[in-house]
Design an enzyme around this catalytic site. Structure first.
Site, PDB file in Angstrom:
ATOM      1  N   SER A 133       0.853  -1.194   0.000  1.00  0.00           N
ATOM      2  CA  SER A 133       0.000   0.000   0.000  1.00  0.00           C
ATOM      3  C   SER A 133       0.882   1.233   0.000  1.00  0.00           C
ATOM      4  CB  SER A 133      -0.891   0.002   1.239  1.00  0.00           C
ATOM      5  OG  SER A 133      -1.550   1.242   1.394  1.00  0.00           O
TER       6      SER A 133
ATOM      7  N   TYR B 113      -1.142   0.137  10.370  1.00  0.00           N
ATOM      8  CA  TYR B 113      -1.461  -0.422   9.055  1.00  0.00           C
ATOM      9  C   TYR B 113      -0.306  -0.193   8.083  1.00  0.00           C
ATOM     10  CZ  TYR B 113      -3.647  -1.042   4.493  1.00  0.00           C
ATOM     11  OH  TYR B 113      -3.915  -1.445   3.211  1.00  0.00           O
TER      12      TYR B 113
END
Length: 251
Positions: free
Chosen positions: A144, A154
């Site tokens: 990501s 995350y």
């Protein structure tokens, strides 16, 4: 069809980008295994793919459990005879909390590491044993833009996925297995819209993307098809950033 007859496992394929990955792989001729802890949703998606004339099955699996992961691999091989493509897409993302690093609860940290990182390790280990015997395979991990930002739990787990990509590429590529990574930018999924409601999403995209629109799952799916196909045989250990130019590197 660029993947005719290939066998692909897609983890985290019950919804979102993973669901679309499975559909696009099937459209290109792959036989697809939809693996997800949400077994009912994965089964419904597999049925939808079969409705197009493609071959697909689903496996309900806890990807943090080594025994369950091996059962996923065994089911794939017993059904289709081989594994050509592994897509490590499963991750916790929806509704995650932006804890500061100084306040991050260790249990929350462990949960994200287990699902977003350990699952990649376990699935790659189990599938690699099959691919080594075959002498060939493609492993594609999902990172990501958050991995480059590295500003929360995350993002840090997605940075770790990039590290696993390079480590496995060094080890497996001499045995005919390419290991690469996709680095998506901000993508139009329900989880993203829930996380950045209303104008927050437009502002986030405008501040981060040089290409001034939100990405679609298909934008990343075409990168996946390339990395899964024979066209990428000389590509390994790379992070293919489909992030609209959010992070430009000079080397």
């Amino acid at each position: 069809m660029r993947l005719q007859g290939k066998v692909a496992i897609v983890t985290g394929s019950a919804q979102g980008i993973g669901q679309r990955y499975a559909e696009m792989l099937a459209h290109e001729g792959a036989k697809v295994v939809l693996a997800d802890i949400q077994g009912d949703l994965a089964a419904a998606n597999a049925e939808k793919i079969r409705g197009t004339g493609a071959e697909a099955i689903s496996v309900a699996v806890d990807l943090t459990d080594p025994i369950a992961v091996q059962e996923m691999v065994d089911t794939t091989v017993s059904t289709f005879g081989r594994i050509d493509i592994l897509v490590n897409n499963a991750a916790l993302y929806a509704g995650y909390i932006h804890y500061s690093m100084t306040e991050l609860p260790v249990d929350y940290w462990k949960k994200f590491v287990d699902v977003n990182v350990t699952s990649v390790l376990l699935a790659t280990q189990a599938v690699a044993r099959v691919m080594i015997d075959q002498g060939r395979g493609k492993i594609i991990n999902q990172s990501s833009t958050a991995g480059a930002l590295s500003s929360n739990v995350y993002g840090l787990t997605k940075l770790a996925v990039q590290g696993l990509t390079v480590a496995f590429a060094r080890e497996l590529s001499p045995q005919g297995i390419n290991v690469n990574c996709i680095g998506p930018g901000v993508t139009d999924t329900q989880a993203t819209r829930d996380h950045y409601p209303g104008e927050k999403l437009n502002e986030f995209v405008d501040n981060l993307h040089l290409v001034k629109r939100i990405a679609t799952p298909d934008d990343h799916g075409w990168a996946l098809i390339y990395l899964a196909s024979d066209e990428s045989d000389m590509v390994t250990g790379q992070i293919l950033r489909t992030d609209a130019g959010a992070f430009l590197l000079p080397v």
